[in-house]
Enzyme design. Structure first.
Site, PDB file in Angstrom:
ATOM      1  N   ASP A  62       0.954  -1.377   0.206  1.00  0.00           N
ATOM      2  CA  ASP A  62       0.360   0.150   0.000  1.00  0.00           C
ATOM      3  C   ASP A  62       0.832   1.607   0.105  1.00  0.00           C
ATOM      4  O   ASP A  62       0.594   1.834   1.206  1.00  0.00           O
ATOM      5  CB  ASP A  62      -0.829   0.041   1.128  1.00  0.00           C
ATOM      6  CG  ASP A  62      -1.556   1.708   1.488  1.00  0.00           C
ATOM      7  OD1 ASP A  62      -1.248   2.018   0.169  1.00  0.00           O
ATOM      8  OD2 ASP A  62      -2.219   0.947   2.711  1.00  0.00           O
ATOM      9  N   LYS A  64       0.489   3.500  -2.362  1.00  0.00           N
ATOM     10  CA  LYS A  64      -0.745   5.130  -2.660  1.00  0.00           C
ATOM     11  C   LYS A  64       0.048   5.719  -3.986  1.00  0.00           C
ATOM     12  O   LYS A  64       0.123   6.686  -3.372  1.00  0.00           O
ATOM     13  CB  LYS A  64      -0.945   5.759  -1.795  1.00  0.00           C
ATOM     14  CG  LYS A  64      -2.308   5.086  -0.417  1.00  0.00           C
ATOM     15  CD  LYS A  64      -2.781   6.128   0.619  1.00  0.00           C
ATOM     16  CE  LYS A  64      -3.615   4.811   1.484  1.00  0.00           C
ATOM     17  NZ  LYS A  64      -3.094   3.881   2.308  1.00  0.00           N
ATOM     18  N   VAL A  65       0.845   5.005  -4.657  1.00  0.00           N
ATOM     19  CA  VAL A  65       1.325   5.754  -5.606  1.00  0.00           C
ATOM     20  C   VAL A  65       1.082   6.702  -6.396  1.00  0.00           C
ATOM     21  O   VAL A  65       0.028   6.341  -6.808  1.00  0.00           O
ATOM     22  CB  VAL A  65       1.621   4.718  -6.696  1.00  0.00           C
ATOM     23  CG1 VAL A  65       3.137   5.178  -7.580  1.00  0.00           C
ATOM     24  CG2 VAL A  65       2.674   3.146  -6.022  1.00  0.00           C
ATOM     25  N   ASP A  67       2.545   9.849  -8.402  1.00  0.00           N
ATOM     26  CA  ASP A  67       3.565  10.468  -9.229  1.00  0.00           C
ATOM     27  C   ASP A  67       3.731  10.380 -10.566  1.00  0.00           C
ATOM     28  O   ASP A  67       2.847  10.140 -11.134  1.00  0.00           O
ATOM     29  CB  ASP A  67       5.272   9.988  -8.642  1.00  0.00           C
ATOM     30  CG  ASP A  67       6.206  10.716  -8.243  1.00  0.00           C
ATOM     31  OD1 ASP A  67       5.767  12.228  -8.888  1.00  0.00           O
ATOM     32  OD2 ASP A  67       6.627  11.307  -7.222  1.00  0.00           O
ATOM     33  N   THR A  71       7.996   8.033 -12.666  1.00  0.00           N
ATOM     34  CA  THR A  71       8.555   8.036 -11.492  1.00  0.00           C
ATOM     35  C   THR A  71       7.895   7.004 -10.696  1.00  0.00           C
ATOM     36  O   THR A  71       8.542   5.893  -9.747  1.00  0.00           O
ATOM     37  CB  THR A  71       8.215   9.090  -9.847  1.00  0.00           C
ATOM     38  OG1 THR A  71       9.033  10.125 -11.410  1.00  0.00           O
ATOM     39  CG2 THR A  71       8.783   8.276  -8.857  1.00  0.00           C
ATOM     40  N   PRO A 172     -11.189  -0.329   3.321  1.00  0.00           N
ATOM     41  CA  PRO A 172     -10.778  -0.154   4.429  1.00  0.00           C
ATOM     42  C   PRO A 172     -11.647   0.123   4.997  1.00  0.00           C
ATOM     43  O   PRO A 172     -12.244   1.211   4.535  1.00  0.00           O
ATOM     44  CB  PRO A 172      -9.237   0.777   3.861  1.00  0.00           C
ATOM     45  CG  PRO A 172      -9.821   1.025   2.690  1.00  0.00           C
ATOM     46  CD  PRO A 172     -10.401   0.577   1.560  1.00  0.00           C
ATOM     47  N   GLY A 175     -14.026  -1.439  11.102  1.00  0.00           N
ATOM     48  CA  GLY A 175     -13.701  -1.734  13.410  1.00  0.00           C
ATOM     49  C   GLY A 175     -13.245  -0.896  13.537  1.00  0.00           C
ATOM     50  O   GLY A 175     -14.429   0.601  13.623  1.00  0.00           O
ATOM     51  N   LYS A 182     -19.658  -6.969   7.454  1.00  0.00           N
ATOM     52  CA  LYS A 182     -20.837  -7.974   6.931  1.00  0.00           C
ATOM     53  C   LYS A 182     -21.451  -7.096   5.942  1.00  0.00           C
ATOM     54  O   LYS A 182     -21.575  -7.491   4.532  1.00  0.00           O
ATOM     55  CB  LYS A 182     -21.697  -8.629   8.057  1.00  0.00           C
ATOM     56  CG  LYS A 182     -22.774  -9.582   7.108  1.00  0.00           C
ATOM     57  CD  LYS A 182     -23.436 -10.258   8.178  1.00  0.00           C
ATOM     58  CE  LYS A 182     -23.964 -11.573   7.394  1.00  0.00           C
ATOM     59  NZ  LYS A 182     -25.374 -11.222   8.032  1.00  0.00           N
TER      60      LYS A 182
END
Ligand code: O7E
Length: 214
Positions: A62, A64-65, A67, A71, A172, A175, A182
Site C-alpha cells: 500500500d 498509494k503511488v 507521481d 517515477t 478499508p 472496525g 458484513k
C-alpha cells in the site's frame, strides 16, 4: 486475487518483531496482508521480502503511488522486485500515471489496485467528487482491482456499480473507522482490517470474531 476468509490484514506495526509475531498468530486464518509505509519506513523494503519468505502470504503493498509516470514505474519496479504481489496506486493522478503502474505490474505478473475514494472524513473534501470518474477511468483502462471505502456503504455500492460485478474490490475502514464487516462484504470482495486486530490483546480472537460475523 483470492483472499482467505475475505479479510486482508493491514500490518501497520512499526517493527519486524511485532509484524512476525502477529503473522505467526494469524497465518492459519489469513493468506493476504497489506504492508504500507509504517512498516516499510521502519524496516525497509526488506520487510516485504522477509514476510514473503517466512509466510505463505500474498502481499499487497500500500504505497498509494501518486507521481508522474516515470517515477511511478520506478516505485513499482522496486516494490515488485522485493516480492510484492500487488501495489496500490492513486487514481487522481490520471491515466498515464496509473498506466505506468499497470505496465510495470505486467512485467512482474503482479497486480495493481486502483484507489478511488478513501475511507476517512477528509476524503469528502476533494476526493469524493472525483471518485466516480476515477473508477470509470479504471474501467476504461481495463483495471480489475479497486479500493473503495467501508465507512460509506452507499459510496462503496456506487463504486461497485461503476466497476461491475467482476471487478475485485478491497475495502478499508472496518472496525476502528466504524465500518461493518458484513455490510462491507455485501459489495466488496475483501475487507482490509488493521488496528481492530493487531492492537487487540488477543489478535487471534479478534480475527476469528470478524470471520464469525461474515
Ligand atoms: O483503520 P485500520 O487500522 O483498520 O486500518 C486501515 C488500513 O487501510 C490502514 O492501513 C490505512 O492506511 C488503509 N486505508 C484506509 O484506512 N483508508 C483508505 O481509504 C485507504 C487505505 C488503504 O489501504 O489504501 C489502499 C487500500
Amino acid at each position: 486475487m483470492k483472499v482467505k476468509n475475505n479479510i486482508i490484514l493491514a500490518l501497520d506495526v512499526m517493527n519486524m518483531k511485532e509484524a512476525t509475531e502477529i503473522c505467526e498468530k494469524l497465518e492459519k486464518d489469513l493468506d493476504t496482508i497489506k504492508i504500507g509505509y509504517p512498516l516499510t519506513l521502519a524496516e525497509g523494503l526488506e520487510a516485504v521480502s522477509e514476510i514473503k519468505e517466512t509466510f505463505n502470504f500474498k502481499v499487497i503493498c500500500d504505497y498509494k503511488v501518486a507521481d508522474i509516470p516515470a517515477t511511478n514505474s520506478k516505485i513499482c519496479n522496486q516494490t515488485f522486485k522485493a516480492g510484492a504481489d500487488a501495489i496500490i496506486c492513486h487514481g487522481f493522478v490520471g491515466q498515464d500515471s496509473v498506466q505506468a503502474c499497470a505496465d510495470e505490474a505486467g512485467e512482474f505478473n503482479a497486480e495493481v489496485f486502483l484507489l478511488t475514494e478513501m475511507s476517512h472524513p477528509g476524503a469528502k473534501l476533494f476526493l469524493q467528487e472525483n471518485a466516480d470518474a476515477i473508477a470509470k477511468m479504471g474501467v476504461d483502462m481495463g483495471i480489475k482491482n479497486y479500493v473503495a471505502p467501508a465507512t460509506r456503504i452507499n459510496r462503496l455500492k456506487e463504486i461497485r456499480e461503476i466497476v461491475g460485478k467482476d471487478a475485485f474490490i478491497i475495502s478499508p475502514g472496518v472496525g476502528k473507522q466504524g465500518g461493518d464487516v458484513k455490510e462491507t462484504l455485501t459489495y466488496a470482495n475483501a475487507a482490509i482490517i488493521g488496528r481492530s486486530i493487531y492492537e487487540s490483546d488477543d489478535s487471534q480472537k479478534a480475527l476469528k470474531d470478524f470471520i464469525s460475523l461474515i
